[in-house]
Design a protein around this motif. Structure first.
Motif, mmCIF file in Angstrom:
data_model
loop_
_atom_site.group_PDB
_atom_site.id
_atom_site.type_symbol
_atom_site.label_atom_id
_atom_site.label_comp_id
_atom_site.label_asym_id
_atom_site.label_seq_id
_atom_site.Cartn_x
_atom_site.Cartn_y
_atom_site.Cartn_z
ATOM 1 N N LYS A 259 -2.025 10.640 2.223
ATOM 2 C CA LYS A 259 -2.543 10.483 3.588
ATOM 3 C C LYS A 259 -1.712 9.466 4.350
ATOM 4 C CE LYS A 259 -7.287 11.675 2.547
ATOM 5 N NZ LYS A 259 -8.362 11.135 1.744
ATOM 6 N N GLY A 260 -1.575 9.657 5.649
ATOM 7 C CA GLY A 260 -0.822 8.692 6.449
ATOM 8 C C GLY A 260 -0.398 9.339 7.753
ATOM 9 N N VAL A 261 0.026 8.498 8.707
ATOM 10 C CA VAL A 261 0.438 9.042 10.004
ATOM 11 C C VAL A 261 1.868 8.639 10.373
ATOM 12 C CG1 VAL A 261 -1.847 9.312 11.034
ATOM 13 C CG2 VAL A 261 -0.709 7.103 11.143
ATOM 14 N N GLY A 262 2.495 7.793 9.550
ATOM 15 C CA GLY A 262 3.878 7.408 9.855
ATOM 16 C C GLY A 262 3.990 6.302 10.889
ATOM 17 N N LEU A 263 3.035 5.374 10.890
ATOM 18 C CA LEU A 263 3.114 4.238 11.832
ATOM 19 C C LEU A 263 3.417 2.923 11.122
ATOM 20 C CD1 LEU A 263 0.179 4.684 14.378
ATOM 21 C CD2 LEU A 263 2.616 4.557 14.862
ATOM 22 N N GLY A 264 3.014 2.865 9.826
ATOM 23 C CA GLY A 264 3.073 1.597 9.083
ATOM 24 C C GLY A 264 4.459 0.973 9.035
ATOM 25 N N LEU A 265 5.471 1.766 8.691
ATOM 26 C CA LEU A 265 6.808 1.171 8.551
ATOM 27 C C LEU A 265 7.427 0.832 9.900
ATOM 28 C CD1 LEU A 265 8.652 2.942 5.605
ATOM 29 C CD2 LEU A 265 7.552 0.709 5.683
ATOM 30 N N TYR A 266 7.065 1.605 10.933
ATOM 31 C CA TYR A 266 7.551 1.283 12.284
ATOM 32 C C TYR A 266 7.058 -0.112 12.671
ATOM 33 C CZ TYR A 266 7.658 1.234 17.383
ATOM 34 O OH TYR A 266 7.864 0.870 18.681
ATOM 35 N N SER B 31 9.598 -2.930 -5.140
ATOM 36 C CA SER B 31 10.217 -1.728 -5.700
ATOM 37 C C SER B 31 9.174 -0.920 -6.461
ATOM 38 C CB SER B 31 11.390 -2.105 -6.598
ATOM 39 O OG SER B 31 10.959 -2.999 -7.577
ATOM 40 N N ASP B 32 9.366 0.381 -6.423
ATOM 41 C CA ASP B 32 8.415 1.245 -7.138
ATOM 42 C C ASP B 32 9.164 2.328 -7.890
ATOM 43 O OD1 ASP B 32 8.804 3.655 -5.477
ATOM 44 O OD2 ASP B 32 7.791 2.514 -3.895
ATOM 45 N N THR B 33 8.430 3.031 -8.744
ATOM 46 C CA THR B 33 9.028 4.129 -9.512
ATOM 47 C C THR B 33 8.435 5.446 -9.008
ATOM 48 O OG1 THR B 33 7.308 3.813 -11.165
ATOM 49 C CG2 THR B 33 9.404 2.714 -11.578
ATOM 50 N N PHE C 21 7.197 9.246 11.876
ATOM 51 C CA PHE C 21 8.019 10.033 10.950
ATOM 52 C C PHE C 21 7.492 9.900 9.530
ATOM 53 C CE2 PHE C 21 11.358 10.743 7.877
ATOM 54 C CZ PHE C 21 11.743 12.026 8.243
ATOM 55 N N ARG C 22 7.356 11.039 8.847
ATOM 56 C CA ARG C 22 6.953 11.051 7.433
ATOM 57 C C ARG C 22 7.969 11.898 6.670
ATOM 58 N NH1 ARG C 22 1.444 12.117 5.565
ATOM 59 N NH2 ARG C 22 1.844 10.241 4.356
ATOM 60 N N ALA C 23 8.349 11.425 5.509
ATOM 61 C CA ALA C 23 9.353 12.153 4.723
ATOM 62 C C ALA C 23 8.724 13.364 4.035
ATOM 63 C CB ALA C 23 9.956 11.208 3.685
ATOM 64 N N LYS C 24 9.600 14.316 3.678
ATOM 65 C CA LYS C 24 9.125 15.519 2.968
ATOM 66 C C LYS C 24 8.333 15.138 1.726
ATOM 67 C CE LYS C 24 12.951 17.700 2.110
ATOM 68 N NZ LYS C 24 13.941 16.982 2.884
ATOM 69 N N SER D 51 0.843 -1.204 0.000
ATOM 70 C CA SER D 51 0.000 0.000 0.000
ATOM 71 C C SER D 51 0.876 1.252 0.000
ATOM 72 C CB SER D 51 -1.001 -0.013 1.152
ATOM 73 O OG SER D 51 -0.305 0.016 2.345
ATOM 74 N N ASN D 52 2.059 1.205 0.611
ATOM 75 C CA ASN D 52 2.969 2.364 0.514
ATOM 76 C C ASN D 52 3.428 2.556 -0.927
ATOM 77 O OD1 ASN D 52 2.905 3.195 3.118
ATOM 78 N ND2 ASN D 52 4.859 2.290 3.734
ATOM 79 N N ALA D 53 3.804 1.451 -1.577
ATOM 80 C CA ALA D 53 4.286 1.557 -2.964
ATOM 81 C C ALA D 53 3.199 2.187 -3.829
ATOM 82 C CB ALA D 53 4.660 0.172 -3.489
ATOM 83 N N CYS D 54 1.946 1.779 -3.604
ATOM 84 C CA CYS D 54 0.826 2.320 -4.381
ATOM 85 C C CYS D 54 0.639 3.808 -4.063
ATOM 86 C CB CYS D 54 -0.423 1.502 -4.020
ATOM 87 S SG CYS D 54 -1.875 1.996 -4.927
ATOM 88 N N LYS D 55 0.691 4.111 -2.747
ATOM 89 C CA LYS D 55 0.406 5.479 -2.292
ATOM 90 C C LYS D 55 1.464 6.475 -2.756
ATOM 91 C CE LYS D 55 0.415 5.872 2.241
ATOM 92 N NZ LYS D 55 -0.017 5.853 3.657
ATOM 93 N N TYR D 56 2.738 6.043 -2.752
ATOM 94 C CA TYR D 56 3.825 6.981 -3.039
ATOM 95 C C TYR D 56 4.337 6.886 -4.484
ATOM 96 C CZ TYR D 56 3.573 7.647 1.946
ATOM 97 O OH TYR D 56 3.103 7.943 3.201
ATOM 98 N N THR D 57 3.522 6.249 -5.367
ATOM 99 C CA THR D 57 3.904 6.178 -6.785
ATOM 100 C C THR D 57 2.809 6.837 -7.621
ATOM 101 O OG1 THR D 57 5.047 4.096 -6.368
ATOM 102 C CG2 THR D 57 4.540 4.590 -8.665
HETATM 103 P P1 ADP Z 1 2.553 6.590 6.292
HETATM 104 O O1 ADP Z 1 2.572 6.016 4.929
HETATM 105 O O2 ADP Z 1 1.289 6.395 7.022
HETATM 106 O O3 ADP Z 1 3.038 7.991 6.341
HETATM 107 P P2 ADP Z 1 4.639 4.663 6.925
HETATM 108 O O4 ADP Z 1 5.188 4.355 8.255
HETATM 109 O O5 ADP Z 1 4.063 3.551 6.139
HETATM 110 O O6 ADP Z 1 3.602 5.819 7.189
HETATM 111 O O7 ADP Z 1 5.805 5.317 6.091
HETATM 112 C C1 ADP Z 1 6.589 6.299 6.713
HETATM 113 C C2 ADP Z 1 7.105 7.266 5.678
HETATM 114 O O8 ADP Z 1 8.022 6.600 4.822
HETATM 115 C C3 ADP Z 1 6.055 7.784 4.755
HETATM 116 O O9 ADP Z 1 5.385 8.894 5.307
HETATM 117 C C4 ADP Z 1 6.845 8.144 3.534
HETATM 118 O O10 ADP Z 1 7.421 9.400 3.710
HETATM 119 C C5 ADP Z 1 7.949 7.111 3.508
HETATM 120 N N1 ADP Z 1 7.651 5.994 2.582
HETATM 121 C C6 ADP Z 1 7.213 4.769 2.910
HETATM 122 N N2 ADP Z 1 7.116 3.982 1.809
HETATM 123 C C7 ADP Z 1 7.512 4.740 0.777
HETATM 124 C C8 ADP Z 1 7.634 4.507 -0.628
HETATM 125 N N3 ADP Z 1 7.339 3.342 -1.179
HETATM 126 N N4 ADP Z 1 8.083 5.532 -1.394
HETATM 127 C C9 ADP Z 1 8.409 6.725 -0.827
HETATM 128 N N5 ADP Z 1 8.298 7.009 0.474
HETATM 129 C C10 ADP Z 1 7.860 6.026 1.270
#
Ligand code: ADP
Length: 405
Positions: free
Chosen positions: A360-367, A330-332, A349-352, A300-306
């Motif tokens: 949308k997101g809160v930064g919990l998924g990858l943790y 992997s995503d593009t 934590f969420r990246a710029k 779902s991250n790959a989908c959301k951030y591509t």
């Molecule tokens: P969320 O997606 O809810 O913000 P996650 O914990 O899943 O939280 O991801 C943390 C952060 O990592 C994201 O906010 C995003 O900045 C970065 N990230 C995660 N997956 C990707 C991805 N596939 N491509 C780019 N950035 C990503």
């Protein structure tokens, strides 16, 4: 070289007579001096070629105990030495002022012998200033070390107290988060299921605009349910209460089924989703529910951030040592800037780049993903190039690697 004196002159170790002038030079050079005291402990003569004993006292004729108060209290010992005790009396690091009024440390040896046909005490002074200074420095360093040790112990105590306080606050936060998430889940589930009933027309027909609004309500409720589920997981992980039910499973089949389940979301986003599973992979040691959660989070991250039109590739293969299976997603997509990469996977934590595309997101998924992978005994890492895409890597233990090592 050492030498000794007798009534007839100075002798070296070999018993050769040493010139009195040479002997005096040697004594001066080595800073050795002595005084002779009679049985009444009165000084009868002084030999001090190097000026070790200083000029404060007019030594000849003075009382030995006045000149050397360090000997006060040792009168019985002095009497014993005079009476023939073979062990001389030693006092080390005696502090005196030399002829230049400089502070010197000496070793005092008091032995008895005959002088001018009568029993007398010989007080021999040997300069040990260098040793004294080293000893002083050593004592000083030891004291400094003790002080440092004490302050370290205080710091450790402070740290332990801060740690305990931090632990207490973390526990409080975890309890608060899990209570709040639990309380939110029931009304959210009610909203979601009633929205489902409405959408299915079970409580009357809805028009298109109403159905559209309902769709937004359902989506919001589901998103909130996902967030509360993540918060509960986070609280469990932090409290060390998240336990896995590990089974020997076909990881390829699990990944393939998650990919197919998620495919509609990728189609909706016009993204190309592909899967490659290496043939004849060993079975893996996994918790089915939690491993599914790991794959879903990464997909779902790959989908959301591509962006639309992008490509997402999922692979499952075995690592060279056969002990681990490697899953890559992997995503593009938007990628992650280098300065944000070290913090990815820490909670909230969420990246710029995520904010830039208003994902949308809160930064919990990858943790949670990273914690789940580590609970499985696997590893988690990623490579990313801002603007070009990311590759997330996860390993699972191969079941037949269990017990090896
Ligand atoms: P969320 O997606 O809810 O913000 P996650 O914990 O899943 O939280 O991801 C943390 C952060 O990592 C994201 O906010 C995003 O900045 C970065 N990230 C995660 N997956 C990707 C991805 N596939 N491509 C780019 N950035 C990503």
């Amino acid at each position: 070289m050492s030498f000794a004196s007798s009534a007839s002159g100075w002798f070296d170790e070999a018993g050769n007579l040493v010139e009195p002038a040479v002997a005096a030079a040697l004594l001066a050079n080595r800073r050795v001096a002595w005084v002779v005291a009679d049985q009444a402990l009165r000084i009868t003569s002084v030999v001090d070629a190097g000026g070790l004993l200083g000029a404060t006292w007019n030594w000849p004729g003075a009382a030995l105990l006045d000149v050397l108060p360090e000997l006060v209290g040792s009168e019985r010992e002095l009497a014993a030495v005079l009476a023939g005790r073979p062990d001389p009396l030693h006092i080390d690091f005696l502090e005196l002022a030399d002829c230049d009024a400089r502070s010197v440390y000496v070793r005092l040896t008091v032995a008895a012998g005959n002088a001018e046909a009568a029993r007398a005490l010989f007080c021999i002074f040997e300069d040990m200033t260098d040793l004294g200074i080293s000893r002083q420095r050593l004592t000083q360093s030891r004291n400094e070390l003790l002080l440092a040790q004490r302050s370290l112990a205080d710091t450790i105590l402070d740290l332990q107290a801060s740690n305990a306080e931090l632990r207490r606050l973390t526990d409080m936060k975890s309890v608060f988060v899990s209570v709040a998430a639990h309380e939110l889940r029931t009304p959210l589930a009610v909203i979601s299921s009633y929205a489902d009933l409405l959408a299915q027309g079970l409580v009357g027909e809805l028009n298109d605009r109403q159905l559209q609004s309902l769709g937004i309500i359902r989506e919001g409720a589901e998103r909130l349910l996902r967030i509360t589920a993540n918060l509960l997981d986070m609280a469990r992980i932090e409290a060390g209460r998240l336990e896995l039910v590990l089974q020997v499973l076909d990881a390829g089949a699990l990944v393939a089924s998650v990919v197919e389940e998620q495919r509609p979301f990728f189609e909706q986003a016009s993204q190309d989703l592909s899967l490659a599973v290496e043939p004849s992979l060993p079975l893996a040691l996994i918790d089915e529910v939690r491993a599914t959660q790991i794959v879903v989070n990464l997909l779902s991250n790959a989908c959301k951030y591509t962006p639309g039109g992008g490509a997402i590739r999922v692979t499952l293969s075995r690592l060279a040592d056969c002990r681990e299976l490697l899953l890559t997603v992997s995503d593009t997509g938007v990628g992650i800037a280098p300065e944000d990469q070290p913090q990815i996977g820490s909670w909230l934590f969420r990246a710029k780049s995520a904010n830039e595309i208003s994902a949308k997101g809160v930064g919990l998924g990858l943790y949670i993903t990273r914690s789940l992978v580590e609970l499985h005994g696997g590893r988690f890492w990623f490579d990313s190039t801002a603007g070009a895409g990311s590759v997330f890597h996860v390993t699972f233990l191969a079941a037949d690697a269990e017990g090896e090592n």
